[in-house]
Design an enzyme around this catalytic site. Structure first.
Site, PDB file in Angstrom:
ATOM      1  N   GLU A 170       8.334  -7.305  -1.731  1.00 56.45           N
ATOM      2  CA  GLU A 170       7.308  -6.724  -0.854  1.00 56.45           C
ATOM      3  C   GLU A 170       7.712  -5.339  -0.361  1.00 56.45           C
ATOM      4  OE1 GLU A 170       7.471  -9.547   2.301  1.00 56.45           O
ATOM      5  OE2 GLU A 170       6.637 -11.177   1.118  1.00 56.45           O
ATOM      6  N   HIS A 214      12.862 -11.296   4.650  1.00 63.53           N
ATOM      7  CA  HIS A 214      12.787  -9.844   4.800  1.00 63.53           C
ATOM      8  C   HIS A 214      14.030  -9.417   5.554  1.00 63.53           C
ATOM      9  CE1 HIS A 214      11.514  -5.810   5.482  1.00 63.53           C
ATOM     10  NE2 HIS A 214      10.326  -5.994   4.964  1.00 63.53           N
ATOM     11  N   LYS A 255       0.551  -2.339   4.786  1.00 63.82           N
ATOM     12  CA  LYS A 255       0.588  -1.832   6.165  1.00 63.82           C
ATOM     13  C   LYS A 255       1.328  -0.502   6.276  1.00 63.82           C
ATOM     14  CE  LYS A 255       4.752  -3.839   8.358  1.00 63.82           C
ATOM     15  NZ  LYS A 255       5.428  -4.638   7.332  1.00 63.82           N
TER      16      LYS A 255
HETATM   17  C1  LIG Z   1       6.502  -4.552   6.772  1.00 62.56           C
HETATM   18  C2  LIG Z   1       6.754  -5.622   5.790  1.00 62.56           C
HETATM   19  C3  LIG Z   1       7.159  -5.294   4.499  1.00 62.56           C
HETATM   20  C4  LIG Z   1       7.502  -3.882   4.056  1.00 62.56           C
HETATM   21  O1  LIG Z   1       8.732  -3.496   4.550  1.00 62.56           O
HETATM   22  P1  LIG Z   1       9.424  -2.130   4.071  1.00 62.56           P
HETATM   23  O2  LIG Z   1      10.642  -2.058   4.893  1.00 62.56           O
HETATM   24  O3  LIG Z   1       8.466  -1.022   4.337  1.00 62.56           O
HETATM   25  O4  LIG Z   1       9.736  -2.280   2.636  1.00 62.56           O
HETATM   26  C5  LIG Z   1       7.282  -6.324   3.591  1.00 62.56           C
HETATM   27  N1  LIG Z   1       7.032  -7.598   3.938  1.00 62.56           N
HETATM   28  C6  LIG Z   1       6.647  -7.957   5.177  1.00 62.56           C
HETATM   29  C7  LIG Z   1       6.367  -9.383   5.477  1.00 62.56           C
HETATM   30  C8  LIG Z   1       6.506  -6.979   6.145  1.00 62.56           C
HETATM   31  O5  LIG Z   1       6.125  -7.327   7.374  1.00 62.56           O
END
Ligand SMILES: *Cc1c(COP(=O)(O)O)cnc(C)c1O
Length: 492
Positions: free
Chosen positions: A331, A259, A130
């Site tokens: 991620e 996260h 994304k």
């Molecule tokens: C947006 C998102 C990410 C990426 O986050 P960054 O801060 O760009 O590293 C990873 N995992 C999930 C579930 C997300 O929604």
């Protein structure tokens, strides 16, 4: 009295070709790294042939016939080439000649991947697409062996359509999915998916009973620019109930994810999140699960990555001393792409700031005297200002029609606006820029790769800015990775 009178008269667009690229004055303001780059690699020279009006350059490379060509060299060279090309197109009255454009440097993505592998060799990154689902980035990371974090059926299809990516490399990391998306993931062979609530378990039991589930737990996101905790993540006290429910529904829960929030500026947050993950591994054991997956999520920043990686390594040693049967993934989004894109935007208009402009948010010295209007704004690439809480730093690419910008240019307090008719479309309320900037000049913005193009709209009829690709500093490695991927028939 209007301040209009203090502005110098309009000057026609007239980009002067660079006569000697190694002269000391060859700097953008306030001095970028192109000069250094040129002195280090004497073969890299900007294309200075003003008669060259085609968009293709002689050393362009085509690896994927349906994608734009790949160029060589430093991204700053391509910012200047793009500007010179725009000025030639303007001379022949080409519509939208001065359109804003990005320069993507694929080396930066490649180098971030090397950095990841060096610092966290046991954690396989799953790029969060994304953040920037650029076709070259996806192909490069696919070729380098990364996995992918997708949040929708559309993203899953986008990754699988490239070819050569086994569905087991995809994590469907959205804890709240439409039932039809769960079924579509099942059909595509994507088994790994997250949940943080009981309803999701019922949907998954119905649509994809063989799924490999990952419980997304709540982490402390108070040290991050974009906080996710108000929307996602199961509080620890709810996890035993969720795991029992999963067991009752005969579902296979294989591990834990979290996260810490996007743009995490305090890496010690990962320690606390890993402590919670450990607790959830133990909760799983109580219900009869043997978790085998630990997903440390995203939030990684370019600036403090080494520190964050060290914190994570230490915390994993403390909380997961025996990891023989644990696969570790992450991620990252922003970390991979933020510094890979630069944007060049044209000053399409200029006005004196109204003397009686509202002052409530600025002290007197910060009140702009000049307003610049550029051709990308918060409805386009700069949506990162609204959605991603970013502040952007412009630098001058051309001044008064020339690339020769002296570092001692007198500055004026200015504001910078996007091209739409919405007054919310403000990029900078108050910034020092050379007072000699004219309509037709260009501003540059670095670090425009994360959460920019992906959420840009065409509101008010303004198109999303194009991307020019260069393989950059480690071009040979980047081309080799892409060519090897293409040679297997993938990505075409
Ligand atoms: C947006 C998102 C990410 C990426 O986050 P960054 O801060 O760009 O590293 C990873 N995992 C999930 C579930 C997300 O929604």
């Amino acid at each position: 009295m209007s301040r209009l009178e203090i502005l110098s008269p309009h000057c026609p667009v007239d980009i002067l070709p660079i006569s000697d690229s190694r002269s000391g004055s060859y700097h953008s303001w306030p001095g970028k790294s192109l000069h250094e780059f040129l002195s280090k690699s004497p073969t890299a020279r900007p294309d200075v042939d003003p008669s060259f009006t085609d968009s293709r350059l002689p050393d362009d490379d085509i690896i994927f016939p349906n994608l734009p060509p790949l160029r060589n060299g430093h991204p700053d060279v391509h910012l200047r080439n793009g500007i010179m090309r725009a000025s030639r197109l303007a001379m022949i009255h080409e519509p939208d000649a001065e359109a804003a454009f990005f320069v993507a440097d694929l080396s930066q993505v490649y180098l971030q991947h090397q950095r990841w592998k060096r610092c966290l060799p046991d954690i396989t990154p799953h790029y969060a697409i994304k953040c920037n689902p650029d076709p070259y980035i996806l192909r490069l990371l696919a070729g380098l062996g990364a996995g992918f974090d997708c949040a929708s059926a559309g993203e899953i299809n986008q990754v699988l359509d490239i070819g050569g990516i086994d569905p087991s490399r995809i994590s469907f990391a959205n804890p709240c999915k439409a039932a039809s998306f769960i079924r579509s993931a099942a059909r595509s062979g994507v088994d790994q998916m997250t949940f943080d609530n009981a309803d999701e378990l019922h949907k998954i039991a119905r649509m994809h009973p063989k799924a490999k589930l990952v419980v997304r737990i709540l982490a402390d996101d108070s040290k991050s620019i974009c906080r996710f905790g108000i929307k996602f993540g199961a509080p620890l006290e709810t996890v035993p109930g969720l795991l029992s429910k999963a067991k009752e529904l005969n579902l296979d829960v294989i591990g834990v994810s979290f996260h810490v929030g996007s743009g995490c500026f305090d890496p010690t947050t990962y320690t606390d999140a890993l402590r919670r993950a450990r607790a959830v591994f133990d909760m799983g054991k109580n219900v009869g699960y043997h978790f085998s997956l630990l997903d440390v999520g995203g939030g990684f920043e370019d600036a403090n990555f080494e520190t964050a990686a060290a914190v994570i390594r230490d915390a994993i040693d403390v909380y997961f001393p025996d990891r023989r049967n644990i696969r570790m993934i992450s991620e990252p989004g922003r970390f991979y792409v933020s510094n890979a894109f630069r944007l060049a935007a044209n000053i399409i208009a200029r006005r004196a700031a109204p003397v009686d402009a509202p002052t409530e948010f600025l002290v007197k010295e910060d009140q702009p005297t000049v307003m610049y209007y550029i051709n990308d704004g918060v409805y386009g690439a700069f949506n990162c200002i609204l959605f991603d809480h970013q502040t952007v730093n412009p630098y001058v690419l051309s001044l008064n029609g020339s690339f020769h910008v002296s570092a001692s240019e007198p500055v004026a307090v200015s504001s910078v606006w996007g091209p739409t008719c919405d007054s919310m479309d403000c990029i900078l309320k108050s910034v020092a820029l050379p007072g000699a900037l004219q309509t037709g000049d260009w501003l540059g913005f670095d670090n425009m790769g994360a959460y920019t193009i992906c959420a840009a709209s065409q509101f008010n009829g303004f198109e999303i800015s194009n991307v020019i690709y260069t393989t950059g500093e480690v071009g040979a490695e980047v081309r080799q990775a892409l060519a090897a991927f293409a040679a297997k028939g993938y990505g075409l």
